[in-house]
Enzyme design. Structure first.
Site, PDB file in Angstrom:
ATOM      1  N   SER A 253       0.856  -1.184   0.000  1.00 39.13           N
ATOM      2  CA  SER A 253       0.000   0.000   0.000  1.00 39.13           C
ATOM      3  C   SER A 253       0.888   1.229   0.000  1.00 39.13           C
ATOM      4  CB  SER A 253      -0.883   0.005   1.237  1.00 39.13           C
ATOM      5  OG  SER A 253      -0.091   0.313   2.367  1.00 39.13           O
ATOM      6  N   LYS A 254       0.248   2.392   0.036  1.00 39.18           N
ATOM      7  CA  LYS A 254       1.008   3.649  -0.019  1.00 39.18           C
ATOM      8  C   LYS A 254       2.033   3.757   1.112  1.00 39.18           C
ATOM      9  CE  LYS A 254      -1.712   6.521  -2.960  1.00 39.18           C
ATOM     10  NZ  LYS A 254      -3.155   6.383  -3.006  1.00 39.18           N
ATOM     11  N   ARG A 255       1.707   3.109   2.233  1.00 36.12           N
ATOM     12  CA  ARG A 255       2.648   3.119   3.363  1.00 36.12           C
ATOM     13  C   ARG A 255       4.026   2.612   2.949  1.00 36.12           C
ATOM     14  NH1 ARG A 255       2.252  -0.715   6.841  1.00 36.12           N
ATOM     15  NH2 ARG A 255       0.696  -1.827   5.640  1.00 36.12           N
ATOM     16  N   GLY A 257       5.544   3.108   0.238  1.00 35.86           N
ATOM     17  CA  GLY A 257       6.234   3.977  -0.726  1.00 35.86           C
ATOM     18  C   GLY A 257       5.434   4.069  -2.005  1.00 35.86           C
TER      19      GLY A 257
END
Ligand code: GLU
Length: 484
Positions: A253-255, A257
């Site tokens: 996920s965006k976490r 990167g």
């Protein structure tokens, strides 16, 4: 044998995600390996979340990766239209067929009714599913309510006690019981078909032979198979590919990167590195080789090599691959890619001269062996442009205190003064000559020069750095680090 026809069917609700790109790639590889067709279909039935901007991003990302397509909204083809919102009349025709055959029905239950039903089922510890309340409404009642302006959905009548068996090319045999599936909506109250309905009609009409997609769609597949059976159509070969996990083994996920393809492009990755990397995310060629050209990957690809277990996105491996591809590229290509980065960082104006281009080319030759991504060039720029040099490192400072330094530097200054042609090859010769004249070798010669010019003990080869600095900057830096 029937023709291999595969499709990538993104919903244009955001930029092309790494996971989507991997699905697209596996479809592409299967098509190219088998002389089949690669189709891109836009699934834009979520009217609120779909956008043309996302469509454009998806096509730009696919083009960047080199996934040329045989049929799509861009390239056209014999099975179009390739955008679902342009196919509404087709879905309507098949909805009517199911309604007529009693395999689907209008449902007037409100969202509130459904929510209450769900809650009641959950309170009893049951798995919620639609009760089938509107299954047996009379034709008259349906007509009357529609005439009154009510807007029903259309539900598919899921057959009772049926076993749905899916022979998945990756997951093996997966069995579902129809009892667990409630009568699901195939057309929403605004007349727009749901994903499960539209996908079946399109895959059938577009003669899709293999459906390769993310594992998260496995739970949708029994609904789709029931629809194929209702229409009497042949079910395609399914292949559900595993999730992509971040390095912490949680869903990417965006976490973790960057998640979209365009972000990798912007960070200075080369398309062939991302292509190669994505191919290895869940597929193994069965040998030691990891760096493979597009042609090699196509030749080796098969669904048998696609793993059931999740793939882990290893950023270091991507960097390593990218570094390899950068080293294999010509300096001219890397120069072209570096220019926009340097413009963005303010090292170059918007319009550049031939001379500036040549300067970037020299920088590229100096750092090409050292960088993993194009934008890492920016990290080296102070080395080439700064007016001031600071020697921070104690060890570097001590290099200049060596008793031989004055001899080396004097020889160096003399040689530079006589140097007509400030090119890497010529500068290389200077070092040999200084060695010969002073009787000093290797480090003894180049380390003081390196420290005096750059303030550092490591970095790109001096014969590359010196021509980039040029006469004035060399003189200026020597003055600062060595005094007059
Ligand atoms: N539009 C669906 C998605 O983006 C496609 C799934 C499929 O390939 O069937 O997830």
């Amino acid at each position: 044998m029937e023709k291999f026809r595969v499709r990538f069917a993104p919903s244009p609700t955001g930029p092309l995600h790494i996971g989507g790109a991997r699905s697209a790639l596996f479809n592409y590889l299967l098509a190219r390996k088998n002389g089949g067709d690669f189709i891109v279909r836009i699934e834009d039935t979520d009217l609120e979340r779909s956008s043309h901007e996302s469509e454009e991003n998806i096509f730009a990302s696919l083009a960047w990766l080199g996934l040329d397509m045989d049929e799509s909204i861009v390239s056209g083809g014999d099975y179009g239209p390739y955008r679902q919102t342009e196919r509404l009349a087709i879905y309507q025709q098949y909805t009517e067929e199911l309604l007529k055959r009693g395999l689907a029905y209008y449902c007037f239950c409100s969202e509130e009714d459904i929510a209450n039903e769900r809650q009641a089922a959950m309170d009893k510890g049951e798995v919620p599913k639609y009760s089938g309340k509107c299954r047996n409404l009379s034709t008259e009642e349906v007509a009357e309510r529609i005439a009154k302006g009510e807007k029903p959905v259309v539900r598919f009548s899921v057959p009772h006690d049926q076993r749905v068996v899916i022979d998945d090319a990756v997951r093996g045999r997966v069995v579902f019981e129809s009892e667990g599936i409630g009568d699901f909506v195939i057309v929403k109250s605004d007349g727009i078909p749901t994903y499960n309905f539209a996908v079946v009609i399109d895959d059938h009409l577009m003669a899709i032979s293999h459906v390769i997609r993310a594992e998260e769609h496995l739970s949708n597949t029994p609904r789709q198979v029931l629809l194929y059976e209702a229409f009497g159509w042949q079910v395609p070969q399914f292949a559900h590919i595993s999730l992509i996990l971040g390095e912490d083994h949680k869903k990417m996920s965006k976490r973790h990167g960057a998640t979209s393809v365009v972000q990798y492009q912007e960070m200075g990755y080369l398309p062939e590195a991302v292509f190669n990397f994505l191919a290895l995310l869940g597929w193994s060629p069965g040998g030691e080789d990891e760096i493979m050209s597009k042609e090699e990957i196509i030749a080796k690809f098969s669904l048998d090599g696609v793993a059931k277990n999740p793939a882990v996105f290893d950023m270091e491996k991507l960097k390593w691959l990218n570094g390899n591809y950068i080293r294999q590229s010509t300096p001219e290509r890397i120069t072209d890619l570096a220019i926009p980065f340097l413009q963005k960082e303010g090292y170059l104006p918007t319009e550049i001269t031939d001379e500036q281009r040549h300067w970037v080319n020299l920088i590229v030759q100096a750092v090409q062996e050292k960088i993993h991504t194009i934008n890492e060039i920016a990290d080296f720029m102070p080395l080439f442009v700064d007016e001031t040099v600071n020697i921070v490192d104690e060890e570097a400072k001590s290099v200049l205190l060596d008793e031989d330094v004055p001899i080396v530097m004097a020889a160096f200054r003399n040689k530079l003064a006589a140097l007509e042609n400030w090119e890497a090859e010529q500068v290389k010769k200077i070092f040999k000559e200084i060695s010969k004249e002073t009787g000093l070798k290797g480090k003894k010669v180049f380390m003081p020069i390196r420290v005096a010019l750059t303030g550092q003990m490591h970095g790109p080869d001096l014969h590359f750095i010196i021509p980039i600095l040029g006469k004035e900057l060399v003189a200026e830096r020597l003055k600062q680090t060595l005094g007059e």
